[in-house]
Design an enzyme around this catalytic site. Structure first.
Site, short mmCIF file in Angstrom:
data_model
loop_
_atom_site.label_atom_id
_atom_site.label_comp_id
_atom_site.label_asym_id
_atom_site.label_seq_id
_atom_site.Cartn_x
_atom_site.Cartn_y
_atom_site.Cartn_z
N GLN A 17 -1.44 -71.41 -12.82
CA GLN A 17 -2.20 -70.34 -12.17
C GLN A 17 -3.09 -69.51 -13.10
O GLN A 17 -4.23 -69.20 -12.77
CB GLN A 17 -1.23 -69.38 -11.43
CG GLN A 17 -1.97 -68.32 -10.66
CD GLN A 17 -1.09 -67.30 -9.97
OE1 GLN A 17 -1.55 -66.24 -9.63
NE2 GLN A 17 0.18 -67.59 -9.75
N GLY A 247 -1.05 -41.41 -9.88
CA GLY A 247 -2.01 -40.38 -10.29
C GLY A 247 -1.48 -38.96 -10.19
O GLY A 247 -2.18 -38.01 -10.50
N GLY A 248 -0.25 -38.80 -9.75
CA GLY A 248 0.34 -37.46 -9.74
C GLY A 248 0.26 -36.75 -8.40
O GLY A 248 0.85 -35.68 -8.23
N1 CAO Z 1 -3.24 -85.84 -21.41
C1 CAO Z 1 -2.11 -86.01 -22.11
N2 CAO Z 1 -1.17 -85.05 -22.26
C2 CAO Z 1 -1.41 -83.88 -21.64
C3 CAO Z 1 -2.55 -83.62 -20.88
C4 CAO Z 1 -3.51 -84.68 -20.78
N3 CAO Z 1 -4.63 -84.54 -20.08
N4 CAO Z 1 -2.49 -82.36 -20.39
C5 CAO Z 1 -1.33 -81.85 -20.83
N5 CAO Z 1 -0.68 -82.75 -21.59
C6 CAO Z 1 0.61 -82.58 -22.26
C7 CAO Z 1 0.59 -81.48 -23.28
O1 CAO Z 1 -0.05 -81.89 -24.46
C8 CAO Z 1 2.09 -81.25 -23.47
O2 CAO Z 1 2.62 -82.23 -24.33
P1 CAO Z 1 3.60 -81.88 -25.59
O3 CAO Z 1 4.70 -81.06 -25.02
O4 CAO Z 1 4.01 -83.22 -26.05
O5 CAO Z 1 2.80 -81.12 -26.59
C9 CAO Z 1 2.63 -81.52 -22.08
O6 CAO Z 1 1.57 -82.15 -21.35
C10 CAO Z 1 3.12 -80.32 -21.31
O7 CAO Z 1 2.26 -79.22 -21.46
P2 CAO Z 1 2.85 -77.74 -21.36
O8 CAO Z 1 4.01 -77.62 -22.33
O9 CAO Z 1 1.76 -76.77 -21.49
O10 CAO Z 1 3.38 -77.75 -19.86
P3 CAO Z 1 4.80 -77.28 -19.28
O11 CAO Z 1 4.77 -77.67 -17.85
O12 CAO Z 1 5.94 -77.77 -20.08
O13 CAO Z 1 4.77 -75.69 -19.41
C11 CAO Z 1 3.81 -73.51 -19.02
C12 CAO Z 1 4.02 -74.94 -18.49
C13 CAO Z 1 2.85 -72.84 -18.07
C14 CAO Z 1 5.12 -72.76 -19.07
C15 CAO Z 1 3.20 -73.57 -20.43
O14 CAO Z 1 2.04 -74.34 -20.40
C16 CAO Z 1 2.88 -72.19 -20.99
O15 CAO Z 1 3.74 -71.45 -21.46
N6 CAO Z 1 1.58 -71.82 -21.00
C17 CAO Z 1 1.13 -70.58 -21.57
C18 CAO Z 1 1.47 -69.43 -20.69
C19 CAO Z 1 0.93 -69.56 -19.30
O16 CAO Z 1 -0.22 -69.81 -19.06
N7 CAO Z 1 1.80 -69.31 -18.33
C20 CAO Z 1 1.35 -69.23 -16.96
C21 CAO Z 1 2.05 -70.19 -16.16
S1 CAO Z 1 1.59 -69.99 -14.50
O17 CAO Z 1 0.05 -69.74 -14.52
#
Ligand code: CAO
Length: 422
Positions: A17, A247-248
């Site tokens: 998001q 705002g109070g």
């Molecule tokens: N091709 C190949 N690999 C891809 C890819 C693509 N096009 N797009 C993503 N990936 C891979 C990433 O490189 C990552 O791999 P590694 O773990 O091996 O480095 C993997 O997909 C997972 O990516 P991620 O760790 O970002 O995703 P997640 O689902 O595990 O975590 C989230 C999601 C949102 C918690 C994390 O991305 C995060 O903390 N983001 C920053 C904070 C944030 O934006 N939070 C808001 C979440 S809701 O809006």
């Protein structure tokens, strides 16, 4: 009419998001937003909270309008070459991967800057540098860490998160502002730069008035909080203030006609000092205008419960819209508690583009929230979200200028998903 960000190319490496909120706004303002998604998988939200089997979810479609989608495996060697070419072509790279994920792919800020010194690389993480910098963070974690939850809710209840997605969408908005500021700077300097926003920081920025109150506590109790009038002592930290206004001015949510069956038959009612006399006349308590203990705002502080009970006895005889109609001409600030159903049925919001109806090949028509920022010379046309990989071929050809044999090689390497050459 030319759009404000026409000509700006955005490499959209965002998901879920927070990041997509940001790039959607850039798209609304006319940027060419190229969403890079994992082949065959795509943004996880495409298949989250499914309401129509087989179709992209509303979670995805409502956050990804005005974008193109390319399927690209950024861990595959050929995929990395394609990504490098995209970085060279684009003005902005936006990402919200988990900390370190982009570095692990081989695209650190240093590398990205080396490939394209004019690029702006914008990132969202949960926390800024420090002991929590490696954490993965979601909406409610940010609301809790940013001071919103501890200051939301009632004094005698637990901390509460809010329905407004201030951690995700709020951070996306902050990032968007950082990006256009960096683009403005690049116009003068010719240089790209890094833009970083932490979700904790964004929530804290939105909860700024509660940090104000934290410091005011040093000077004594916060007299505008209902808690003061009720004689409840203050602790060391900014307390939860129920529905008191930040705002109070004393304000409460009060029942209106129909509250017994309608969970949203309520109005917000504020008794600003400037309109106190009008409030007294309206509710049938003209003596309160001059009575000892009621005439001035400070005298009223320990009687707010009594006063709001009396006002509520009046609002309960009216619908929330009748309260609005009666109070508005008198400048008494009130706000009906509108349900999402009522908002979705408000034709006026469609007239302004705040709500839009979008057609989608898999889902049919759905309602979305349009762009809340209106630019007179750059009106927004909301276009549907892309299907996964819908524009892979188009982007390889028209943006990256690969010829047919190069495209065949890219496809056979497994770097991109299926491409539709028809
Ligand atoms: N091709 C190949 N690999 C891809 C890819 C693509 N096009 N797009 C993503 N990936 C891979 C990433 O490189 C990552 O791999 P590694 O773990 O091996 O480095 C993997 O997909 C997972 O990516 P991620 O760790 O970002 O995703 P997640 O689902 O595990 O975590 C989230 C999601 C949102 C918690 C994390 O991305 C995060 O903390 N983001 C920053 C904070 C944030 O934006 N939070 C808001 C979440 S809701 O809006």
């Amino acid at each position: 009419m030319m759009k404000a960000l026409e000509g700006v190319k955005v490499l959209d490496f965002t998901h879920v998001q927070s990041g997509p909120t940001c790039t959607q706004i850039l798209g609304w303002f006319g940027a060419d937003v190229i969403k890079v998604e994992r082949p065959g998988v795509g943004d996880a939200t495409r298949k989250q909270l499914i309401d129509k089997p087989g179709a992209d979810s509303l979670y995805f479609t409502m956050l990804n309008h005005n974008k193109r989608s390319i399927e690209l495996n950024s861990k595959n060697e050929t995929g990395k070459e394609v990504l490098t070419r995209l970085i060279k072509e684009c003005d902005v790279l936006v990402e919200n991967f988990a900390p370190g994920a982009l570095d692990r792919m081989g695209f650190s800020w240093e590398r990205v800057h080396e490939i394209n010194p004019r690029i702006i690389m914008a990132s969202i993480k949960g926390f800024g540098p420090g002991k929590y910098e490696d954490c993965k963070v979601y909406e409610n974690v940010a609301q809790c860490a940013g001071g919103s939850a501890s200051t939301t809710g009632f004094l005698d209840g637990p901390p509460l998160v809010t329905g407004a997605q201030i951690g995700d969408s709020g951070t996306g908005l902050h990032l968007c502002l950082g990006i256009v500021t960096a683009l403005f700077h690049r116009e003068k300097s010719g240089e790209g730069q890094r833009v970083s926003v932490a979700m904790q920081d964004s929530v804290l920025n939105l909860a700024r008035v509660k940090m104000r109150d934290q410091q005011r506590l040093d000077a004594g109790p916060l007299k505008e909080y209902s808690q003061f009038g009720e004689g409840i002592p203050f602790g060391e930290a900014t307390p939860r203030a129920g529905n008191d206004s930040g705002g109070g001015q004393p304000g409460r949510i009060l029942k209106c006609k129909g509250w017994e069956t309608d969970p949203n038959a309520y109005t917000y009612f504020i008794i600003q000092a400037a309109v106190w006399e009008k409030v007294c006349d309206l509710i049938g308590e003209p003596n309160w205008k001059t009575d000892d203990g009621f005439a001035s705002p400070s005298e009223r502080l320990d009687k707010l419960n009594q006063i709001f009970e009396r006002i509520e006895a009046w609002t309960m005889t009216k619908t929330k819209f009748e309260v609005m109609d009666l109070c508005n001409p008198l400048d008494i600030p009130v706000g009906p508690i509108l349900s999402m159903k009522e908002i979705a049925e408000d034709e006026g919001l469609y007239d302004t583009g705040t709500l839009v109806k979008v057609d989608h090949p898999e889902r049919g028509e759905y309602i979305s929230v349009g762009c809340p920022i209106k630019l007179s010379a750059s009106p927004v046309d909301v276009t549907r979200s892309p299907l996964l990989g819908e524009h892979t071929l188009e982007i390889l050809k028209d943006v990256l200028h690969y010829d047919d044999s190069e495209i065949n090689n890219i496809v056979s390497s497994g770097a991109v998903g299926e491409v539709n050459k028809s």
